[in-house]
Design a protein around this motif. Structure first.
Motif, short mmCIF file in Angstrom:
data_model
loop_
_atom_site.label_atom_id
_atom_site.label_comp_id
_atom_site.label_asym_id
_atom_site.label_seq_id
_atom_site.Cartn_x
_atom_site.Cartn_y
_atom_site.Cartn_z
N UNK B 162 41.76 8.99 65.68
CA UNK B 162 40.62 9.62 65.01
C UNK B 162 39.41 9.70 65.93
N UNK B 163 39.16 8.60 66.63
CA UNK B 163 38.01 8.60 67.54
C UNK B 163 38.19 9.63 68.65
N UNK B 164 39.40 9.73 69.14
CA UNK B 164 39.70 10.73 70.19
C UNK B 164 39.34 12.13 69.71
N UNK B 165 39.76 12.43 68.49
CA UNK B 165 39.49 13.75 67.94
C UNK B 165 37.99 14.02 67.81
N UNK B 166 37.27 13.02 67.37
CA UNK B 166 35.82 13.17 67.23
C UNK B 166 35.16 13.31 68.61
N UNK B 178 29.89 3.39 69.45
CA UNK B 178 30.73 2.74 68.45
C UNK B 178 30.22 1.33 68.19
N UNK B 179 29.79 1.13 66.97
CA UNK B 179 29.23 -0.16 66.57
C UNK B 179 30.36 -1.10 66.15
N UNK B 180 30.16 -2.36 66.37
CA UNK B 180 31.13 -3.35 65.88
C UNK B 180 30.42 -4.28 64.91
N UNK B 181 31.20 -4.92 64.07
CA UNK B 181 30.61 -5.84 63.09
C UNK B 181 31.64 -6.87 62.69
N UNK B 182 31.20 -8.11 62.63
CA UNK B 182 32.08 -9.25 62.42
C UNK B 182 32.76 -9.20 61.05
N UNK B 202 36.07 2.58 73.47
CA UNK B 202 35.22 3.54 74.20
C UNK B 202 35.67 3.69 75.65
N UNK B 203 36.24 2.62 76.20
CA UNK B 203 36.77 2.75 77.57
C UNK B 203 37.92 3.75 77.60
N UNK B 206 36.27 7.70 77.18
CA UNK B 206 35.67 8.38 78.32
C UNK B 206 34.23 8.00 78.54
N UNK B 207 33.63 8.66 79.48
CA UNK B 207 32.31 8.27 79.95
C UNK B 207 31.20 8.35 78.92
N UNK B 208 31.31 9.29 78.02
CA UNK B 208 30.23 9.46 77.06
C UNK B 208 30.48 8.68 75.76
N UNK B 209 31.39 7.76 75.82
CA UNK B 209 31.60 6.85 74.69
C UNK B 209 31.11 5.47 75.11
#
Lengths: 387, 387, 387, 387
Positions: B162-166, B178-182, B202-203, B206-209
């Motif tokens: 999904x992230x790839x598509x976005x 991309x935010x993370x949360x415990x 994000x790695x 690509x670069x803009x992630x």
């Protein structure tokens, strides 16, 4: 090793109060999801609670929350419940949803607001006389979000005075149980954050003031069974709010996050005289079924308590004591875990059947048509929630 | 020791995004308290954000949340903001308030629901083109409450897809953070619970992630400044959500709970090249003013970030390095704390005045009449909140 | 705002006990690093403690640990200390390093071992008569590592009985202070894990039994200043073990991890009557200088306590109360933080000089030659540590 | 529901490495208790490890720790082990007990000390060539105790370089596994504190660099099975250090603190392809038997892993997936817990007997006379410990 047949008679002593609000919608600050069939009225919540008892034989009482469960005639509600085979249990007060209580209720600096909160508890006591409830449960959502916002010490003093006033209003057969909570909704300090604070207050009040232990209201890593043992030793464990958690006050199904912890808690309850005839401890659930089905969620919960009670009763107390006194760490631990690892589910199913209950209560509920019926009947209206 | 006048020029680099939702009502699952003057519309939120900038010179951008801040004409909103002296910043998506997302959005097993969530992000990207925003911030409220409820591994795989598509839909100048949360709102597992997970995703993109670090989204005891240093080293720190906490995701005013931690975080930001010209790091607030006044709360917040930035800039880097290399633990620590203990408030007040800003922004705001005006003007309507 | 000159007289009331063992080597289970100049004898530890007092004027007492500090003639040790300008303070017992105590001491199932542990405390009381110490501090390292290993409840009952026996042996002017600790060295349950347990025991014992609060002995997130306020309210705060922590019982320099927390603690101490004439609270350090220089580490520690005491005294109590009563959350917090942010270091330096003390005690110590002298003198022998 | 006979063949795949140091003495910073029969030599440790394998069939390898297990002739040690029926496994390096490493080893600012630490790893690789070990396990005890003490970022850069140098020295068939740990022995920051940091480093190194997950090395509340799933997904889970904890790195017997967590971890291992033929994951124990008997403690540990592996294999994967895809939260959770609650102990006993192993390994060991023999034989000498 103790056998199931030896402990079976003691299972008769199990009685768990279910909370009316578990049948309504609940959620997080981000979203409350609704679900088909959710009650719109107090009576519908009571009917759902009675259903849990009908399928399990474990839940003869339903706790009410005031004002969420306010009705004009509590005598009529009591008769309605009794007709469905259950009674009305603990009365829970609410001093966290009125705008006046934004910065405190029983601890507020303004005597008018303190008195308003005290009056709310007086009204709860009036309800208790009508419902025949023994316990007034006080969970204080009070505290502060920022250092300096309030006077921590002054708030304690005002709290003590407010509790004293409420306690003195109780009838002879009534009790006050004071719940503690580590944090939320206050995020810097909470006025009753730990068992020590609750204990100090109820010890000052008198014999009919006791501590309520919610299993989700502790700091990370807290050994809850130790607190159970300590409060029973001090004669001050009044009631449980059972649920489970991985992080904060997650309010998940009891036993779902750490069944071994539930086992250890129930072992200390039994060890300390908190289970069975003569015990003064009320066993309640306090859960939020945010995403799962509510009635089956409650059925699962009371079954989890029963299963872990059975396992805890199975601990071979004599062998355990011998190993403990011999200083045999591994043997003592193995005796303890043997009971936990024993699969009592088939025995419990048979035990249920012998009492005219379904062997598998969740499955029996799902096959009963009750859920389909309420989904059909409860169209329209406003689903109950935390208001 | 470094002096204030030496570091003063670097204070010009400070720019903090404020969140539109901070001006609306927020609260806990128990209660959302309203307050007089709360915005009813996006425009009113933007006006309040611009006010914070007017009194501080620190908050030139306001972040929007979709759909809470949906308007028919984002071009018009942009011009409205620019007329008030600020710009529109990061766009935040929301996949946690639609009934379809109860059990997941970008991770859902049902491709229809995943696509719906992806489409929502496409719509956010469309908004970004209109607002001129650089960053699409994704906070995933996804996860499970019970072991077994979901397939942890399968959810990761679907999330990656999904992230790839976005990501592929982004414009050349746009970024995905991309935010993370415990934990919360999920209470057993969260699909992006820690910086490692966000980084791995994000790695791969690509670069803009890049990663978004919310200072309240960690396990107890986590050393946040270490994560800052690490992400800067890996070239993957995209943005901050500043706030503070004592317990969970309390969303208190940044710097209110542990100002020394904020100092340490900002020190690592500066050390790692995350501050000043050439930095790619966006500094945002993400707070809930549940009980305190909202606009002064935001002013206090940006001032806290500025004060701790100034202190962090004051660290005598050369002396510190010498002490570190000499292995002089106490000297190194003292050099570090010297900067923290230096009271920069009078210097900052003078610096503000020299730029035509009020010396004491909170007091200036309170004396400005703005609050009284909005309380009078914003009668009627529905106060904005998380919906 | 309160000024430094207004509060300066109250700084005279500050007196901090330093622990003899801080001057010896300490470390983790992985490694204890030694350092040149470390004392080999009790007298050398006392000399180092006196040095801290000489440079700061803040540390007039040194706490002893039995048996680590056993000497043949405590009267002589007392005179030795007094000649160096300090006195002998709290006596700490040790029931965790004898093989007999592997599974418990005051709680052991074997009455012989319990009596041995009680006798050790009797011996400590004998020492107190010779040293003129007021306080017997009991830190119990007892507990269990595995569920089932011990009988949690039975251990409490035995503990109560053992404490009663020790308490009754105290002289009229002597006190028993009972420390609590969340975990370590026991990893499943600890017999005195929290303030509530310590409070319940000392309340049962009598007036001269009090709680010792070690600032590093709490669960993550615990609001320590609340406990301070509560124990002062209950009249049961006997003493502090100051240190600081990021994770567990890290025993770092007090104020090093979270100076704002230290400020809040000292504010509640002052607020609750725990500071100054008439206070019964003993202020002690309990730290491990595993990697940093020990004497400067102790100097830094007592200075940190002094600096935060000064800041806490600076809080404008009247303005704070007004803001609290007005329900002005942000104003109250700002008044509170104003005091914290005030840099008192120059004023304190001047205050010290006016009393014939060095303005900058750490630097004065480093320039004094004391360290070089002890490194030269203390060649050979066995450096003191935890044995 | 899956049956035991269906999963029995997969139990053959289980092989757990035991650590040589588990047979020596260990303890806390407060005390290391000895016990009769504790090995004095590496050979005696290997003999004890082989005994665990002889009684369980589960522990065919013993991990060594350098320099604790240095011998003149590793070829001879290997033959000695093989004669006893086991092999030599992972080699663990040690850079935390030399005075030079007080402030760092692979991260030290001094190139001489970094090279010394690298050389130590080269020596470990030499040992691996002789022992036939596949894995070099690096646990870094490095970090700082005080903010400012070290340059967090610079330490990462030096660490990366040091690891690169070590990695390049590995043979074709050898691997580097990098362990992470939340805290201890460093108490402010740790250079490899979390899986993300370990992952970032090993990803940069190359294919034969992997992460080691110690189940006790996380922040409170961390969902460990999520990390397992994530690392398997990323192809970077190299090995486990199994143990259990209630608080910090307690190093208790695996499965003793939270058996349900162990079950969930093993479920994700299996789900993600980390178990059975083709898996690259090494399963090791890393425990401290501070107070309990060591050999039976290790036997209990490998049995606990086996029992939970069996339960995890019993999960009805197809039914689970159906319930997950249907969004039936309660059904999915029940399927999952059904497997956990299934008592596999009798089946495992029969399975063991069918392979010529004792049905009850702990009891068989206790009845075997081995313990009495080593207690008699191992008189004199110095018991092995962490040095």
């Amino acid at each position: 090793m103790t056998t199931f047949s030896e402990i079976a008679p003691r299972l008769e002593d199990q009685a768990i109060e279910v909370p009316s609000w578990a049948y309504g919608n609940s959620g997080t600050r981000f979203k409350v999801f609704g679900s088909p069939g959710t009650p719109r009225t107090v009576e519908e919540k009571v009917a759902d609670a009675a259903t849990v008892h009908r399928f399990t034989g474990l839940a003869p009482l339903v706790s009410l929350h005031i004002p969420w469960d306010l009705v004009d005639d509590f005598g009529a509600l009591r008769r309605y419940a009794e007709d469905l085979g259950i009674g009305l249990g603990t009365i829970n007060s609410n001093t966290f949803q009125d705008d006046d209580y934004k910065l405190g209720a029983l601890t507020h600096t303004d005597p008018r607001i303190r008195q308003k909160a005290i009056d709310h508890h007086f009204a709860c006591i009036d309800v208790m006389h009508e419902t025949g409830s023994r316990d007034l449960k006080i969970w204080l959502a009070e505290g502060t979000n920022y250092p300096g916002q309030g006077d921590i010490r002054g708030r304690q003093d005002r709290l003590a005075e407010s509790l004293r006033t409420i306690y003195e209003r109780l009838g002879e057969e009534q009790r006050l149980v004071l719940e503690y909570k580590f944090f939320e909704p206050a995020f810097y300090h909470t006025d009753v954050p730990d068992w020590g604070t609750s204990y100090a207050h109820v010890a000052a009040l008198g014999e009919r003031a006791l501590v309520c232990l919610d299993t989700g209201h502790h700091a990370p890593g807290t050994n809850i069974e130790f607190i159970v043992a300590q409060l029973l030793r001090l004669g001050k464990l009044g009631s449980f709010d059972f649920n489970s958690r991985f992080y904060a006050d997650d309010d998940l199904i009891v036993g779902a996050a750490d069944p071994y912890q539930l086992f250890r808690i129930l072992f200390e309850v039994i060890r300390g005289g908190g289970y069975g005839p003569g015990s003064q401890v009320a066993f309640m659930l306090d859960q939020c079924h945010n995403i799962e089905a509510k009635i089956p969620g409650q059925i699962r919960s009371v079954l989890n308590v029963q299963e872990m009670t059975a396992r805890a009763l199975l601990v071979d107390a004599e062998a355990l004591r011998s190993a403990q006194e011999a200083g045999d760490v591994l043997a003592a631990n193995e005796i303890f875990m043997d009971a936990f690892y024993t699969d009592v589910r088939a025995d419990l199913a048979a035990w249920r059947e012998s009492r005219g209950l379904p062997a598998r209560p969740v499955q029996a509920y799902l096959g009963s048509g009750y859920q389909q019926q309420i989904e059909a009947d409860r169209a329209g209206g406003t689903q109950a929630g935390w208001n």
